[in-house]
Structure formats: C-alpha cells, structure tokens
Design a protein around this motif. Structure first.
Motif: not given
Length: 66
Positions: A5-10, A28-38
């Motif tokens: 979903e998103r990657v940001a250097a912090f 910082s790495i954000a993962l997302r699966k819209p229809d279920a739990t990863i």
C-alpha cells in the motif's frame, strides 16, 4: 494485485557505522489486503519481494539487528 500500500523513508544515516559511499535508510512499509486479513506467509513473501527489488535496483543490503 500486490499487497503493498505504501512505502516511506523516515530516516537516513551516513556515518562511521555504514561503509564509505553508502547510507542507511529506514523504511516504513504498509501492506494491505482489502478483502481479507494478510497471513504471516503473505506478509513475509511481500517483504522478500520488496527487498529483492531494492537489491536489484539500488544494490541495497538488508541490515540485521544492531
């Protein structure tokens, strides 16, 4: 669709603990699966793919725990 979903250097560091000519970048790495739990396996595979892409594109190395 991928899970990324998103990657940001912090944080960026250049200094004695990093090889000359290199820098350490924290992401910082954000993962997302819209229809279920990863699942853990899906998250691990996604992170491995991201790290492989960073190695290929930027010759990056993943640093271990300090």
């Amino acid at each position: 669709h991928g899970l990324l979903e998103r990657v940001a250097a912090f944080d960026e560091y250049r200094g004695a603990q990093v090889c000359p000519g290199k820098k350490s970048v924290a992401l910082s790495i954000a993962l997302r699966k819209p229809d279920a739990t990863i699942t853990d396996a899906e998250a691990d595979a996604a992170i491995e793919k991201i790290v492989a892409g960073l190695r290929d594109r930027f010759h990056a190395d993943l640093r271990g725990p300090a």
